[in-house]
Structure formats: C-alpha cells, structure tokens
Design a protein around this motif. Structure first.
Motif, short mmCIF file in Angstrom:
data_model
loop_
_atom_site.label_atom_id
_atom_site.label_comp_id
_atom_site.label_asym_id
_atom_site.label_seq_id
_atom_site.Cartn_x
_atom_site.Cartn_y
_atom_site.Cartn_z
N PHE A 44 0.86 -1.18 0.00
CA PHE A 44 0.00 0.00 0.00
C PHE A 44 0.90 1.23 0.00
N GLY A 45 0.61 2.16 -0.89
CA GLY A 45 1.43 3.37 -1.01
C GLY A 45 2.24 3.41 -2.28
N TYR A 46 2.29 2.29 -2.98
CA TYR A 46 3.06 2.21 -4.23
C TYR A 46 2.16 1.76 -5.38
N ALA A 47 2.60 2.09 -6.58
CA ALA A 47 1.91 1.68 -7.80
C ALA A 47 2.97 1.44 -8.87
N VAL A 48 2.56 0.83 -9.96
CA VAL A 48 3.45 0.64 -11.10
C VAL A 48 2.94 1.52 -12.23
N ARG A 49 3.83 2.36 -12.73
CA ARG A 49 3.49 3.22 -13.87
C ARG A 49 4.63 3.13 -14.87
N ASN A 50 4.28 2.82 -16.09
CA ASN A 50 5.28 2.70 -17.16
C ASN A 50 6.40 1.73 -16.78
N GLY A 51 6.03 0.67 -16.09
CA GLY A 51 6.98 -0.37 -15.71
C GLY A 51 7.86 -0.03 -14.52
N HIS A 52 7.59 1.08 -13.85
CA HIS A 52 8.41 1.49 -12.70
C HIS A 52 7.55 1.57 -11.45
N THR A 53 8.16 1.21 -10.32
CA THR A 53 7.49 1.35 -9.04
C THR A 53 7.56 2.82 -8.63
N VAL A 54 6.40 3.40 -8.38
CA VAL A 54 6.33 4.81 -7.99
C VAL A 54 5.47 4.94 -6.75
N ILE A 55 5.58 6.09 -6.10
CA ILE A 55 4.77 6.37 -4.93
C ILE A 55 3.40 6.85 -5.36
N ASP A 56 2.37 6.25 -4.79
CA ASP A 56 1.00 6.73 -4.97
C ASP A 56 0.80 7.78 -3.87
N GLN A 57 0.77 9.05 -4.25
CA GLN A 57 0.80 10.14 -3.27
C GLN A 57 -0.36 10.08 -2.27
N GLN A 58 -1.55 9.74 -2.73
CA GLN A 58 -2.69 9.69 -1.83
C GLN A 58 -2.52 8.58 -0.80
N GLU A 59 -2.11 7.41 -1.25
CA GLU A 59 -1.88 6.29 -0.34
C GLU A 59 -0.68 6.57 0.56
N ALA A 60 0.34 7.26 0.02
CA ALA A 60 1.53 7.56 0.81
C ALA A 60 1.19 8.43 2.01
N GLU A 61 0.27 9.37 1.84
CA GLU A 61 -0.15 10.20 2.97
C GLU A 61 -0.81 9.34 4.05
N THR A 62 -1.57 8.34 3.63
CA THR A 62 -2.20 7.44 4.59
C THR A 62 -1.14 6.63 5.33
N VAL A 63 -0.14 6.14 4.61
CA VAL A 63 0.94 5.36 5.23
C VAL A 63 1.67 6.22 6.26
N ARG A 64 2.03 7.44 5.88
CA ARG A 64 2.73 8.33 6.83
C ARG A 64 1.84 8.62 8.04
N GLY A 65 0.56 8.76 7.81
CA GLY A 65 -0.38 8.99 8.91
C GLY A 65 -0.45 7.81 9.85
N ILE A 66 -0.37 6.61 9.29
CA ILE A 66 -0.38 5.39 10.11
C ILE A 66 0.83 5.37 11.03
#
Length: 105
Positions: A9-31
């Motif tokens: 949770f917090g990551y996604a794959v875009r154009n074959g690369h692992t990137v941070i999903d900003q919305q989920e990342a905020e949730t992870v940091r909040g956790i």
C-alpha cells in the motif's frame, strides 16, 4: 481498471516502474505518525475504515493485520529498490514502539 494489491500500500506501477502513490503515501505516513503518538493498531484501522479510505478498489475496511504489515514493511524506507516513502527515523521509532508494547505484560 481493476486494482489488485501486489505492491505494498502506497506504491503503484506506472510505465513499468514502481512509484509512490501520493494519496496512499499520505495514509501510510499517517499510520506511522498515529502509531508513534500512541494509537493502537485497532484504533488506526477503525479510524481509516470510518473515513472510508480505500485499501483496495473493492474494500475500505481496514484491520489490525493490515496496519501491522504496513508498520513492519521496510520497503517504505527505500529498501529493495522501492522509492523512499517513510523516513528511516519514523520507521525505527515505530519498530521500537512495537517492541516495547510486545514486552509489556
């Protein structure tokens, strides 16, 4: 598009690369922040569920196990070639708090 969670949770794959999903990342940091400030796994899970924050496309229900997996996952610190999502000091503070709680009777 159907979203099945293969990446933490917090990551996604875009154009074959692992990137941070900003919305989920905020949730992870909040956790991490909530846990360090004394919230229990159950309290965090209940709060995220009450706020209807999606864990997957199909579910907004959070539980203690999901929260625990996030708090234990070193990939958030940039391990295993994942983008750094959580500061190492924040991760270590959460790990120390978990160990302290496990030692309490």
């Amino acid at each position: 598009m159907k979203k099945i969670r293969y990446f933490p949770f917090g990551y996604a794959v875009r154009n074959g690369h692992t990137v941070i999903d900003q919305q989920e990342a905020e949730t992870v940091r909040g956790i991490f922040t909530a846990y360090i400030h004394g919230a229990s796994l159950k309290e965090i899970a209940e709060d995220l569920t009450a706020k209807n924050i999606p864990y997957t496309e199909r579910s907004c229900v959070w539980d203690k196990a999901r929260i625990s997996r996030i708090l234990e996952n070193a990939k958030y610190t940039g391990a295993d070639n994942y983008p750094n999502l959580v500061d190492i000091k924040l991760f270590e503070a959460a790990a120390e708090k978990r160990q302290t709680k496990q030692r309490l009777p």
